[in-house]
Scaffold this active site. Structure first.
Site, PDB file in Angstrom:
ATOM      1  CG  ASP A 185      -1.870   1.179   1.201  1.00 46.86           C
ATOM      2  OD1 ASP A 185      -2.891   1.085   0.493  1.00 46.86           O
ATOM      3  OD2 ASP A 185      -1.584   2.189   1.873  1.00 46.86           O
ATOM      4  CG  HIS A 232      -4.329   9.827   0.323  1.00 49.64           C
ATOM      5  ND1 HIS A 232      -2.966   9.752   0.200  1.00 49.64           N
ATOM      6  CD2 HIS A 232      -4.583   9.420   1.599  1.00 49.64           C
ATOM      7  CE1 HIS A 232      -2.425   9.326   1.330  1.00 49.64           C
ATOM      8  NE2 HIS A 232      -3.391   9.125   2.196  1.00 49.64           N
ATOM      9  CE  LYS A 239      -3.649   4.852   0.430  1.00 50.12           C
ATOM     10  NZ  LYS A 239      -2.253   4.432   0.592  1.00 50.12           N
ATOM     11  CE1 TYR A 286       0.738   7.600   2.858  1.00 47.43           C
ATOM     12  CE2 TYR A 286       1.290   5.410   2.055  1.00 47.43           C
ATOM     13  CZ  TYR A 286       0.412   6.262   2.678  1.00 47.43           C
ATOM     14  OH  TYR A 286      -0.798   5.786   3.132  1.00 47.43           O
TER      15      TYR A 286
END
Length: 309
Positions: free
Chosen positions: A42, A107, A76, A47
């Protein structure tokens, strides 16, 4: 062990979240996790480590450790790219070195000021409050997500951090139904009504922060970890498992997919060893009673506004 999404594709019920992972740590983490048996990863543009994940995946494919079709990769769309969905998806694919995504999620259900494709910045105004874009509707964003399926860039599309109201709306305006709603849920934040609503309408639920965030969220958000709960500790002793294993197994038995994150090899193994026992109905009912309706992931800390208010 996998579930079948409403798109017809299978999704492993245990995955590895890569939030707050960086540098060489990611390479070792992904290679080790594949060796342990993980097949679900994931990720997210926000990130800021998709390139490092992509390098690790490329190594795993080139050395024959695993084939692309054996992995389930999620990433996302960030808030600032709601008006640039196709470009953002292609940017993520390039960084991850993939031809397609297994799952692409919205997201958060909010569009914010565009800061450049893939930049994933959260622009704040002079008062330190998130610059929300009121010109792009979630429906517009969703129809652009549907285009990704038509273009063959993405196999399944979904939502993240949507409540019942927003999930119901998405079901109403979608041509391609959301396959997944990824939400924070754990024993201290069970959200039974939302989970049941999604499952009733064919939307699978992925639990992010399935262990309640543990030490990391305590440090960032000052939250209380369910891993210290006496009821859960007693159950861990009863089943001869760790508290984390009991919590993850609880998540699986309530028909959610769990994506714990860790950078420790022993924890990687531990989090995957949840298929050799079953929690009794009585004990599942016992865990229901520890719910505190406690959200541990609080982006208001960074955005200057509580979007859950």
């Amino acid at each position: 062990m996998s579930i079948t999404l409403n798109s017809g594709f299978k999704m492993p019920v245990v995955g590895l979240g890569v939030w707050r992972m960086e540098g060489k740590e990611i390479r070792d983490l992904i290679i080790n996790s594949i060796n342990i048996g993980y097949r679900h990863f994931d990720c997210a543009a926000d990130y800021k480590n998709e390139s490092e994940v992509g390098e690790a995946l490329a190594e795993a494919f080139s050395t024959g450790l695993v084939k692309r079709e054996d992995l389930f990769i999620t990433t996302k769309l960030w808030n600032s790219d709601h008006g640039h969905v196709v470009e953002a998806c292609k940017d993520s694919l390039k960084k991850l070195r993939l031809d397609y995504l297994d799952l692409y999620l919205v997201h958060f259900p909010v569009a914010t000021k565009h800061t450049g494709v893939g930049a994933t910045d959260s622009a704040l105004d002079e008062d330190g409050v998130l610059e929300i874009d009121t010109t792009i509707s979630l429906e517009t964003t969703w129809h652009a997500m549907e285009d990704l399926v038509s273009l063959g860039l993405v196999r399944s599309i979904g939502i993240s951090n949507y409540d019942i109201f927003l999930t119901r709306d998405c079901l109403a305006y979608s041509k391609v139904k959301p396959a997944v709603n990824q939400i924070e849920t754990h024993p201290y934040f069970q959200r039974d009504s939302l989970v049941k609503f999604c499952l009733k309408h064919g939307i699978s639920v992925t639990a992010h922060t399935p262990l309640g965030g543990a030490a990391a969220n305590t440090e960032w958000f000052g939250s209380v970890s369910p891993l210290d709960d006496p009821v859960l500790k007693n159950l861990a002793e009863k089943y001869k498992k760790t508290v984390a294993q009991v919590v993850l197994r609880w998540g699986i038995q309530r028909n959610t997919v769990v994506i714990p994150k860790t950078s420790k090899l022993e924890r990687l193994k531990e989090n995957f060893e949840v298929f050799d026992f079953e929690i009794s109905k009585e004990d599942m009912d016992l865990i229901k009673k520890v719910d505190r309706k406690l959200r541990t992931n609080q982006p208001a800390k960074f955005w200057g506004v509580d979007l859950y208010a």
